[in-house]
Design a protein around this motif. Sequence first.
Motif, PDB file in Angstrom:
ATOM      1  N   LEU A   1       5.329  15.716  -5.797  1.00  0.00           N
ATOM      2  CA  LEU A   1       6.529  14.864  -5.795  1.00  0.00           C
ATOM      3  C   LEU A   1       7.329  15.070  -4.513  1.00  0.00           C
ATOM      4  CD1 LEU A   1       8.529  12.931  -7.310  1.00  0.00           C
ATOM      5  CD2 LEU A   1       9.695  15.025  -8.057  1.00  0.00           C
ATOM      6  N   ALA A   2       7.499  16.307  -4.117  1.00  0.00           N
ATOM      7  CA  ALA A   2       8.273  16.592  -2.887  1.00  0.00           C
ATOM      8  C   ALA A   2       7.648  15.866  -1.700  1.00  0.00           C
ATOM      9  CB  ALA A   2       8.318  18.094  -2.636  1.00  0.00           C
ATOM     10  N   GLY A   3       6.324  15.919  -1.623  1.00  0.00           N
ATOM     11  CA  GLY A   3       5.633  15.257  -0.510  1.00  0.00           C
ATOM     12  C   GLY A   3       5.740  13.748  -0.591  1.00  0.00           C
TER      13      GLY A   3
ATOM     14  N   THR B   1       8.071   5.104  -5.040  1.00  0.00           N
ATOM     15  CA  THR B   1       8.600   3.889  -4.412  1.00  0.00           C
ATOM     16  C   THR B   1      10.095   3.817  -4.680  1.00  0.00           C
ATOM     17  OG1 THR B   1       6.511   2.848  -5.046  1.00  0.00           O
ATOM     18  CG2 THR B   1       8.242   1.388  -4.237  1.00  0.00           C
ATOM     19  N   PHE B   2      10.900   3.807  -3.631  1.00  0.00           N
ATOM     20  CA  PHE B   2      12.340   3.607  -3.797  1.00  0.00           C
ATOM     21  C   PHE B   2      12.589   2.098  -3.840  1.00  0.00           C
ATOM     22  CE2 PHE B   2      14.068   7.781  -3.664  1.00  0.00           C
ATOM     23  CZ  PHE B   2      13.207   8.547  -2.875  1.00  0.00           C
TER      24      PHE B   2
ATOM     25  N   LEU C   1       8.047  11.253   1.890  1.00  0.00           N
ATOM     26  CA  LEU C   1       7.282  10.243   2.648  1.00  0.00           C
ATOM     27  C   LEU C   1       7.855   8.847   2.385  1.00  0.00           C
ATOM     28  CD1 LEU C   1       4.837  10.819   4.434  1.00  0.00           C
ATOM     29  CD2 LEU C   1       3.348  10.200   2.506  1.00  0.00           C
ATOM     30  N   ALA C   2       8.105   8.542   1.108  1.00  0.00           N
ATOM     31  CA  ALA C   2       8.601   7.215   0.722  1.00  0.00           C
ATOM     32  C   ALA C   2       9.995   6.951   1.297  1.00  0.00           C
ATOM     33  CB  ALA C   2       8.641   7.092  -0.800  1.00  0.00           C
TER      34      ALA C   2
ATOM     35  N   MET D   1       0.871  -1.193   0.000  1.00  0.00           N
ATOM     36  CA  MET D   1       0.000   0.000   0.000  1.00  0.00           C
ATOM     37  C   MET D   1       0.903   1.238   0.000  1.00  0.00           C
ATOM     38  SD  MET D   1      -2.967   1.541   0.467  1.00  0.00           S
ATOM     39  CE  MET D   1      -3.658   3.012   1.182  1.00  0.00           C
ATOM     40  N   SER D   2       0.961   1.952  -1.129  1.00  0.00           N
ATOM     41  CA  SER D   2       1.867   3.123  -1.141  1.00  0.00           C
ATOM     42  C   SER D   2       1.075   4.382  -0.819  1.00  0.00           C
ATOM     43  CB  SER D   2       2.505   3.232  -2.529  1.00  0.00           C
ATOM     44  OG  SER D   2       1.515   3.038  -3.512  1.00  0.00           O
ATOM     45  N   ASN D   3       1.777   5.370  -0.328  1.00  0.00           N
ATOM     46  CA  ASN D   3       1.155   6.654   0.002  1.00  0.00           C
ATOM     47  C   ASN D   3       1.019   7.521  -1.231  1.00  0.00           C
ATOM     48  OD1 ASN D   3       0.736   6.605   2.840  1.00  0.00           O
ATOM     49  ND2 ASN D   3       2.964   6.525   3.086  1.00  0.00           N
ATOM     50  N   TRP D   4      -0.151   8.078  -1.399  1.00  0.00           N
ATOM     51  CA  TRP D   4      -0.395   9.035  -2.490  1.00  0.00           C
ATOM     52  C   TRP D   4      -0.511  10.429  -1.891  1.00  0.00           C
ATOM     53  CZ3 TRP D   4      -0.411   7.946  -7.669  1.00  0.00           C
ATOM     54  CH2 TRP D   4      -0.338   6.585  -8.010  1.00  0.00           C
TER      55      TRP D   4
END
Length: 323
Positions: free
Chosen positions: A112-114, A46-47, A118-119, A1-4
């Motif tokens: 993108l910065a956010g 996602t890294f 976060l990721a 579950m990735s953060n948007w």
Amino acid sequence: MSNWVRAHTNIALIKYWGKADEDLILPMNNSLSLTLDAFYTETSVTFDDALRSDELYLDDRMQDLAALKKVKTVLDLVREKAGITSKAKVMSYNHVPTAAGLASSASGLAALAGAASLAAGLELSSEELSKLARRGSGSASRSIYGGFAEWQKGTSHETSFAVPVDDADWDIGMLFIVVSDNKKDVSSREGMSRTVQTSPFYQGWLDSLDDDLSAMKLAIKEQDIHEVGVIAERNALKMHATTLGADPPFTYWSPDSMKAMEAVRALRDKGYSVHFTMDAGPNVKLICRQTQLEEIRTHLLNDFSESQLISARPGPGLHVVSR
Ligand SMILES: O=C(O)C[C@@](O)(CF)CCOP(=O)(O)OP(=O)(O)O
């Protein structure tokens, strides 16, 4: 579950037009904008150590390296801050009405910065996020906040960031007249650089900004829609005047831009408090009472089609969403 992460676009009422430092994206002057609800970008990052290079998907279409340049700048700063080296997969969706062609780098780079911080497990303050977004694209620094925000020019990376000015929770709205959605031939980055380097009008533009900015902040404080509009329209016209003096000269105005400006003047003759601003493109953005958006829209349908007219209201700052 990735953060948007969702960030909304902003429209400057006192324009950023010219850099004091092209690498750090430090502006020559402070600018002030209104974040809008109608247009936003949602981004997830996602890294992944398995990736050999950064990847950017915009509306599910993989982007080339050129489009990736601003994105890589932000990703590299996040990797440095987090002490990681892995590459990233960036998924971005621009929510702009299809006819609009208004995909703005401001909402994209702010989102993108956010999402990237976060990721990477970074918990950045709004001020830090504003600085990070600024390195992607100057105007993105303002999309961290909802309502009115002022980008304080500063003198270094650490001192150049936006601050909230007013939540815009009063009778103000914007109406976009989309006269064209084709790609502009002079980007804002190229346009402002050429103007700073070659336009004899540029210094006159700069000299007038402190007064414009303080008058604008007073008009916002007094919720004086007429004054906000008068100042914003004059500021935009001065900014665009500088491009005519550049070498080679250029303008973002098209014949339909002028038609839209005439339509605004005609609405003023009808007694509406309505003014316009323009950025690095031919589209014209009206500033008016939110409660008069529909009436004004109806009048404009005499000259423009439904799909060319997009109403917008003040929007929120950067925030996490579930997709
Ligand atoms: O938004 C404003 O203040 C006025 C403008 O939109 C143009 F009218 C400038 C936006 O410049 P941006 O795309 O942020 O440039 P970057 O820092 O070179 O990426």
